[in-house]
Design an enzyme around this catalytic site. Structure first.
Site, PDB file in Angstrom:
ATOM      1  N   ASP A  55       9.036   4.315  13.291  1.00  0.00           N
ATOM      2  CA  ASP A  55       9.520   3.207  14.114  1.00  0.00           C
ATOM      3  C   ASP A  55      10.943   2.752  13.757  1.00  0.00           C
ATOM      4  O   ASP A  55      11.867   2.919  14.542  1.00  0.00           O
ATOM      5  CB  ASP A  55       8.516   2.041  14.145  1.00  0.00           C
ATOM      6  CG  ASP A  55       7.970   1.639  12.781  1.00  0.00           C
ATOM      7  OD1 ASP A  55       8.427   2.175  11.764  1.00  0.00           O
ATOM      8  OD2 ASP A  55       7.070   0.771  12.739  1.00  0.00           O
ATOM      9  N   ASP A  70       0.859  -1.184   0.000  1.00  0.00           N
ATOM     10  CA  ASP A  70       0.000   0.000   0.000  1.00  0.00           C
ATOM     11  C   ASP A  70       0.897   1.237   0.000  1.00  0.00           C
ATOM     12  O   ASP A  70       2.112   1.120   0.138  1.00  0.00           O
ATOM     13  CB  ASP A  70      -0.946   0.012   1.203  1.00  0.00           C
ATOM     14  CG  ASP A  70      -0.206  -0.184   2.507  1.00  0.00           C
ATOM     15  OD1 ASP A  70       0.979   0.214   2.611  1.00  0.00           O
ATOM     16  OD2 ASP A  70      -0.801  -0.731   3.459  1.00  0.00           O
ATOM     17  N   ASP A  89       1.715   5.005   1.509  1.00  0.00           N
ATOM     18  CA  ASP A  89       1.493   5.966   2.583  1.00  0.00           C
ATOM     19  C   ASP A  89       2.120   7.293   2.189  1.00  0.00           C
ATOM     20  O   ASP A  89       3.257   7.342   1.737  1.00  0.00           O
ATOM     21  CB  ASP A  89       2.112   5.451   3.884  1.00  0.00           C
ATOM     22  CG  ASP A  89       1.498   4.128   4.315  1.00  0.00           C
ATOM     23  OD1 ASP A  89       0.268   4.067   4.451  1.00  0.00           O
ATOM     24  OD2 ASP A  89       2.250   3.151   4.483  1.00  0.00           O
TER      25      ASP A  89
HETATM   26  P1  ATP Z   1       3.387  -2.592   5.356  1.00  0.00           P
HETATM   27  O1  ATP Z   1       4.173  -3.178   4.256  1.00  0.00           O
HETATM   28  O2  ATP Z   1       2.906  -3.610   6.294  1.00  0.00           O
HETATM   29  O3  ATP Z   1       2.326  -1.616   4.935  1.00  0.00           O
HETATM   30  P2  ATP Z   1       4.557  -0.235   6.501  1.00  0.00           P
HETATM   31  O4  ATP Z   1       5.955   0.024   6.992  1.00  0.00           O
HETATM   32  O5  ATP Z   1       4.078   0.580   5.352  1.00  0.00           O
HETATM   33  O6  ATP Z   1       4.482  -1.779   6.206  1.00  0.00           O
HETATM   34  P3  ATP Z   1       2.285   0.790   7.889  1.00  0.00           P
HETATM   35  O7  ATP Z   1       1.577   0.223   9.046  1.00  0.00           O
HETATM   36  O8  ATP Z   1       1.588   0.907   6.586  1.00  0.00           O
HETATM   37  O9  ATP Z   1       3.595  -0.092   7.726  1.00  0.00           O
HETATM   38  O10 ATP Z   1       2.830   2.197   8.343  1.00  0.00           O
HETATM   39  C1  ATP Z   1       3.409   3.131   7.445  1.00  0.00           C
HETATM   40  C2  ATP Z   1       4.587   3.830   8.104  1.00  0.00           C
HETATM   41  O11 ATP Z   1       4.143   4.549   9.254  1.00  0.00           O
HETATM   42  C3  ATP Z   1       5.682   2.917   8.605  1.00  0.00           C
HETATM   43  O12 ATP Z   1       6.591   2.578   7.612  1.00  0.00           O
HETATM   44  C4  ATP Z   1       6.306   3.752   9.684  1.00  0.00           C
HETATM   45  O13 ATP Z   1       7.166   4.724   9.139  1.00  0.00           O
HETATM   46  C5  ATP Z   1       5.110   4.482  10.288  1.00  0.00           C
HETATM   47  N1  ATP Z   1       4.536   3.723  11.422  1.00  0.00           N
HETATM   48  C6  ATP Z   1       3.505   2.842  11.375  1.00  0.00           C
HETATM   49  N2  ATP Z   1       3.214   2.353  12.578  1.00  0.00           N
HETATM   50  C7  ATP Z   1       4.052   2.956  13.437  1.00  0.00           C
HETATM   51  C8  ATP Z   1       4.237   2.903  14.845  1.00  0.00           C
HETATM   52  N3  ATP Z   1       3.493   2.097  15.605  1.00  0.00           N
HETATM   53  N4  ATP Z   1       5.193   3.684  15.379  1.00  0.00           N
HETATM   54  C9  ATP Z   1       5.940   4.503  14.607  1.00  0.00           C
HETATM   55  N5  ATP Z   1       5.826   4.601  13.294  1.00  0.00           N
HETATM   56  C10 ATP Z   1       4.898   3.842  12.693  1.00  0.00           C
HETATM   57 MG    MG Z   2       2.136   0.647   4.541  1.00  0.00          MG
END
Ligand code: ATP
Ligand code: MG
Length: 419
Positions: free
Chosen positions: A120, A37, A39
């Site tokens: 994170d 996805d 962001d």
């Molecule tokens: P995925 O491939 O599962 O989507 P993702 O890294 O994009 O992995 P998301 O949950 O979509 O994970 O979150 C997008 C971004 O937001 C992360 O890459 C991170 O930078 C930030 N993020 C998400 N959750 C947290 C958290 N609990 N604490 C700090 N930063 C977070």
């Molecule tokens: Mg994501």
């Protein structure tokens, strides 16, 4: 790259705001994987974002952000987060912290540099700027990708306390990306695992789906066990898994192996099946206990145990009704699958949850062998058999096990003639 994400980025940019892709999509693209996805992050506030997009919904209390909805695709747009100043705390809508350092609100806005510090892991803090197509790496994410290292930004203990779900995310990324958690980021996890109890069960449900349905469920499960996180999520199952190699362990590992195979070959999986499996042995144990100690018959004990086990599980992980219904059906059908006389076998084939219940039985049979395996194999044959063969199978069953005693026909009492 998603066209919808591009639309969002350009709309923000053309309206005078900064606009970046961030997080998983930048990371995955750099790893040569297809992003799941997209962001977006910006200096526009949620209200300003809402003003730009008709298809925008503002969501979240703990972490307010905007969803831009394009049919089935949702682009998440978050405003840059800033540092928490102790003067903001208390009952403010903006920032709030619990006694154990958990951030109950994270809505302080800031600059992109500050935003990077609030993310994170270093691999998740890389930003793709739509204005000049450059990538900014504020925390050393590029190097971490080369080192295959999952490293928290900042002091690990503080960051886990702020949001204990980060412990689950560390494990998830390590398994999914085939990386390792750096020593400093790994060290506090076992110690802080009990903080998971402070996470709302609804949020944990979302996380569990991501953990177990990534296509790397088995590897994820093993890491959850290693870091003592699994017992926080499935407290009824965990004690049954202490003895390695027992049937409970084999069962759980087989379920996850099958799930991974299905996901990686594009087949459908339902979380109900995994949850049904993770609670099955606790259910059997509770049922036995109610029979032995409570003197209940199997039917009553099973139904009571089923409610008990489900009730205890949802204290930790909320299970929505659309899954808890099917979980109960898979369990209840395990008791009906042995009863095949007369029309029952045919009725069973028509049951909407037959397939899931049969797969479940097969798995139990593979692990436990004996009668259970024989029963599962009977159903395998019965499904593929012709009508004539099916009749023969049912007759053979009748001879082997003896027909159930025919119930004497009850004659309906004739209604008394009215006087
Ligand atoms: P995925 O491939 O599962 O989507 P993702 O890294 O994009 O992995 P998301 O949950 O979509 O994970 O979150 C997008 C971004 O937001 C992360 O890459 C991170 O930078 C930030 N993020 C998400 N959750 C947290 C958290 N609990 N604490 C700090 N930063 C977070
Ligand atoms: Mg994501």
């Amino acid at each position: 790259m998603s066209e919808n994400a591009l639309k969002v980025l350009y709309r923000l940019h053309n309206s005078g705001y900064q606009a970046y892709l961030v997080g998983g999509c930048v990371r995955d693209a750099l790893l040569g994987k297809e992003p799941k996805d997209f962001d977006v992050t910006t200096d526009a506030t949620p209200e300003q974002i809402k003003g730009l997009f008709r298809n925008c919904r503002l969501i979240g209390r703990r972490f307010r952000l905007a969803h831009i909805v394009f049919g089935r695709e949702i682009i998440e747009v978050a405003t840059f987060r800033g540092h928490h100043d102790s003067s903001d705390e208390g009952e403010s809508k903006i920032s709030k912290q619990s006694d154990h350092g958990q951030l109950l609100r994270d809505n302080v806005f800031g600059t992109i540099e500050e935003d990077a510090q609030r993310r994170d892991f270093t691999i998740n803090a890389m930003y793709y700027n739509i204005a000049d197509h450059s990538i900014s790496d504020f925390a050393g994410g590029m190097q971490a990708i080369k080192d295959k290292s999952i490293t928290l930004i900042g002091d690990p203990e503080t960051r886990y306390r702020e949001d204990p779900v980060r412990m689950l995310r560390a494990v998830r990324f390590a398994a999914k990306l085939n990386m390792h958690i750096s020593d400093e980021s790994a060290e506090p996890i076992k110690r802080l695992a009990p903080l998971m109890a402070n996470i709302p069960p609804a949020r944990l449900f979302e996380e569990i789906l991501k953990l177990l349905l990534s296509g790397q469920g088995l590897a994820t499960y093993k890491l959850l066990q290693e870091f003592h996180l699994f017992e926080q999520l499935f407290p009824q199952l965990a004690p049954l898994l202490l003895q390695s190699g027992n049937r409970e362990n084999q069962f759980v590992e087989q379920v996850l192996t099958n799930t991974d195979n299905r996901i990686n070959t594009g087949q459908r999986v339902t979380p109900a099946f995994i949850f049904a499996a993770f609670m099955w042995y606790p259910l059997e144990e509770r049922c036995q206990q109610l029979m032995v100690e409570g003197g209940l018959n199997h039917f009553d004990a099973f139904n009571l145990a089923l409610n008990d086990v489900m009730h205890r599980q949802i204290q930790r992980i909320m299970i929505p009704k659309r899954f808890s219904g099917p979980i109960r059906e898979i369990w209840q059908l395990q008791n009906r699958l042995p009863k095949r006389y007369g029309r029952r076998a045919y009725q069973m084939l028509e049951h909407p949850k037959f397939r899931a219940a049969y797969d479940f039985l097969l798995l139990r049979g593979e692990i436990e062998g004996g009668d259970l395996l024989e029963l599962a194999q009977w159903w395998t044959t019965f499904q593929e058999a012709s009508e004539g063969q099916r009749k023969k199978m049912l007759e053979a069953l009748r001879e082997k096990e003896g027909a159930p005693a025919r119930r004497p026909r009850r004659h309906r009492k004739k209604p008394k003639p009215k006087a």
